[in-house]
Design a protein around this motif. Structure first.
Motif, PDB file in Angstrom:
ATOM      1  N   GLY A 152       0.580  -1.342   0.330  1.00 51.95           N
ATOM      2  CA  GLY A 152       0.231   0.223  -0.196  1.00 51.95           C
ATOM      3  C   GLY A 152       0.843   1.383  -0.319  1.00 51.95           C
ATOM      4  O   GLY A 152       0.564   2.023  -0.451  1.00 51.95           O
ATOM      5  N   ASP A 153       2.155   0.879   0.579  1.00 49.55           N
ATOM      6  CA  ASP A 153       2.996   2.584   0.636  1.00 49.55           C
ATOM      7  C   ASP A 153       4.346   2.224   0.357  1.00 49.55           C
ATOM      8  O   ASP A 153       5.100   1.468   0.344  1.00 49.55           O
ATOM      9  N   PHE A 154       3.833   2.216  -1.757  1.00 48.03           N
ATOM     10  CA  PHE A 154       5.272   1.892  -2.305  1.00 48.03           C
ATOM     11  C   PHE A 154       6.077   3.016  -1.682  1.00 48.03           C
ATOM     12  O   PHE A 154       5.841   4.485  -3.159  1.00 48.03           O
ATOM     13  N   GLU A 170      -4.331 -10.769  -2.204  1.00 43.59           N
ATOM     14  CA  GLU A 170      -5.239  -9.877  -0.684  1.00 43.59           C
ATOM     15  C   GLU A 170      -4.392  -9.213  -0.535  1.00 43.59           C
ATOM     16  O   GLU A 170      -2.856  -9.236  -0.024  1.00 43.59           O
ATOM     17  N   TYR A 171      -4.297  -7.925  -0.249  1.00 43.64           N
ATOM     18  CA  TYR A 171      -3.962  -7.145   0.665  1.00 43.64           C
ATOM     19  C   TYR A 171      -3.441  -7.353   2.221  1.00 43.64           C
ATOM     20  O   TYR A 171      -4.469  -7.892   2.747  1.00 43.64           O
ATOM     21  N   THR A 172      -2.138  -7.472   2.914  1.00 40.21           N
ATOM     22  CA  THR A 172      -1.667  -7.886   3.811  1.00 40.21           C
ATOM     23  C   THR A 172      -0.951  -7.095   4.528  1.00 40.21           C
ATOM     24  O   THR A 172      -0.482  -6.328   3.874  1.00 40.21           O
ATOM     25  N   THR A 173      -0.738  -7.089   6.081  1.00 44.28           N
ATOM     26  CA  THR A 173      -0.118  -6.145   7.049  1.00 44.28           C
ATOM     27  C   THR A 173       1.371  -6.921   7.338  1.00 44.28           C
ATOM     28  O   THR A 173       1.246  -7.733   7.723  1.00 44.28           O
ATOM     29  N   ASP A 176       3.133  -5.346  11.963  1.00 44.85           N
ATOM     30  CA  ASP A 176       2.786  -4.076  12.926  1.00 44.85           C
ATOM     31  C   ASP A 176       0.988  -3.017  12.805  1.00 44.85           C
ATOM     32  O   ASP A 176       1.231  -1.462  12.631  1.00 44.85           O
ATOM     33  N   GLY A 177       0.810  -3.891  11.057  1.00 47.23           N
ATOM     34  CA  GLY A 177      -0.514  -3.310  10.730  1.00 47.23           C
ATOM     35  C   GLY A 177      -0.388  -2.604   9.569  1.00 47.23           C
ATOM     36  O   GLY A 177      -1.083  -1.464   8.672  1.00 47.23           O
ATOM     37  N   LYS A 178       1.333  -2.776   8.786  1.00 48.28           N
ATOM     38  CA  LYS A 178       1.569  -2.278   7.625  1.00 48.28           C
ATOM     39  C   LYS A 178       2.254  -2.117   7.166  1.00 48.28           C
ATOM     40  O   LYS A 178       2.255  -3.491   7.090  1.00 48.28           O
ATOM     41  N   ARG A 204      -1.560 -13.048 -10.017  1.00 47.30           N
ATOM     42  CA  ARG A 204      -1.183 -11.985  -9.667  1.00 47.30           C
ATOM     43  C   ARG A 204      -0.598 -12.018  -8.278  1.00 47.30           C
ATOM     44  O   ARG A 204      -1.027 -13.135  -7.602  1.00 47.30           O
ATOM     45  N   ILE A 205       1.007 -11.484  -8.192  1.00 43.15           N
ATOM     46  CA  ILE A 205       1.437 -11.780  -6.982  1.00 43.15           C
ATOM     47  C   ILE A 205       1.436 -10.223  -6.540  1.00 43.15           C
ATOM     48  O   ILE A 205       1.620  -9.262  -7.099  1.00 43.15           O
ATOM     49  N   SER A 206       1.707 -10.198  -5.282  1.00 41.99           N
ATOM     50  CA  SER A 206       1.915  -9.107  -4.613  1.00 41.99           C
ATOM     51  C   SER A 206       3.575  -8.756  -3.276  1.00 41.99           C
ATOM     52  O   SER A 206       3.264  -9.887  -2.757  1.00 41.99           O
ATOM     53  N   VAL A 207       4.243  -8.250  -3.567  1.00 42.18           N
ATOM     54  CA  VAL A 207       5.162  -8.658  -2.222  1.00 42.18           C
ATOM     55  C   VAL A 207       5.020  -6.677  -1.117  1.00 42.18           C
ATOM     56  O   VAL A 207       4.968  -5.478  -2.034  1.00 42.18           O
ATOM     57  N   ARG A 208       5.433  -7.211  -0.448  1.00 40.91           N
ATOM     58  CA  ARG A 208       5.939  -5.636   1.227  1.00 40.91           C
ATOM     59  C   ARG A 208       6.673  -6.155   2.040  1.00 40.91           C
ATOM     60  O   ARG A 208       7.773  -7.622   1.538  1.00 40.91           O
ATOM     61  N   TRP A 209       7.101  -5.716   2.590  1.00 37.26           N
ATOM     62  CA  TRP A 209       8.760  -5.484   3.892  1.00 37.26           C
ATOM     63  C   TRP A 209       7.285  -6.351   4.923  1.00 37.26           C
ATOM     64  O   TRP A 209       6.215  -6.766   5.180  1.00 37.26           O
TER      65      TRP A 209
END
Length: 209
Positions: A152-154, A170-173, A176-178, A204-209
């Motif tokens: 979400g925060d790119f 799916e949107y994941t965090t 810490d909910g970030k 479709r894949i997604s990536v986050r810290w």
């Protein structure tokens, strides 16, 4: 085995970092740009995206679509540009990897609600346009595509840590909910996907810290 890839709109911030990551890992990279090549790519095709032909894209293991547009009057180009690239690669073994958006990530297990549903109306234009382009891409069984959504925060100027969490639709965090990732670590994930022995084909894949 080293990959031979092309990056469309390589002069953009995401494109430049994807080029740099790929070059640093020994890949043979061609930047596709409208003007002067400002990247570290070893080769360049100076051409507008809409003028690219199937012949231009022949011989690459993967083509990365880093094209983006934010002009409210031209948001339909998210769909038309992606369709043009998909049409050019139709029937080939060349993979099409798309620098996507987070707004179309689902926020429920039934996949009926998207992250963009919670956005204010004045900033919904781009995520809705990108989501429409993804919807059209999902219908293509003639192209080996992978759509890569960021968190979400790119963060354009965030650090390169070399670490990320790979998720799906799916949107994941984090704990810490970030939901965040830097452009640099997004580039790491994109190049990892290009190099993968078992790629996410037509997913479709997604990536986050």
């Amino acid at each position: 085995m080293s990959k031979n890839i092309a990056v469309v709109a390589a002069n953009g911030k995401a494109g430049r970092l994807i080029v740099e990551e790929a070059v640093n890992r020994g890949m043979d990279v061609t930047a596709i740009v409208r003007g002067e090549n400002k990247t570290k790519a070893q080769h360049a095709i100076i051409k507008d995206l809409y003028d690219l032909t199937a012949d231009d894209l022949t011989g690459f293991d993967a083509v990365v679509d880093a094209f983006g547009i934010f002009d409210p009057a031209k948001l339909d180009e998210h769909s038309t540009s992606l369709k043009h690239l998909a049409d050019a690669l139709s029937g080939s073994n060349t993979r099409l990897l798309v620098v996507g958006g987070a707004g179309s990530l689902y926020t429920d297990e039934a996949h009926t609600k998207q992250l963009s549903d919670s956005f204010p109306d004045n900033i919904k234009g781009v995520p809705l346009a990108m989501g429409k382009a993804l919807d059209a891409l999902r219908k293509r069984d003639d192209v080996h595509w992978t759509y890569v959504s960021p968190a979400g925060d790119f963060q354009a100027d965030g650090p390169r840590t070399g670490k990320y969490v790979l998720t799906g639709e799916e949107y994941t965090t984090d704990a810490d909910g970030k939901s965040a990732i830097s452009y640099a670590d997004y580039a790491v994930a994109m190049v990892d996907e290009i190099a993968a022995d078992q790629p996410h084909d037509r997913e479709r894949i997604s990536v986050r810290w």
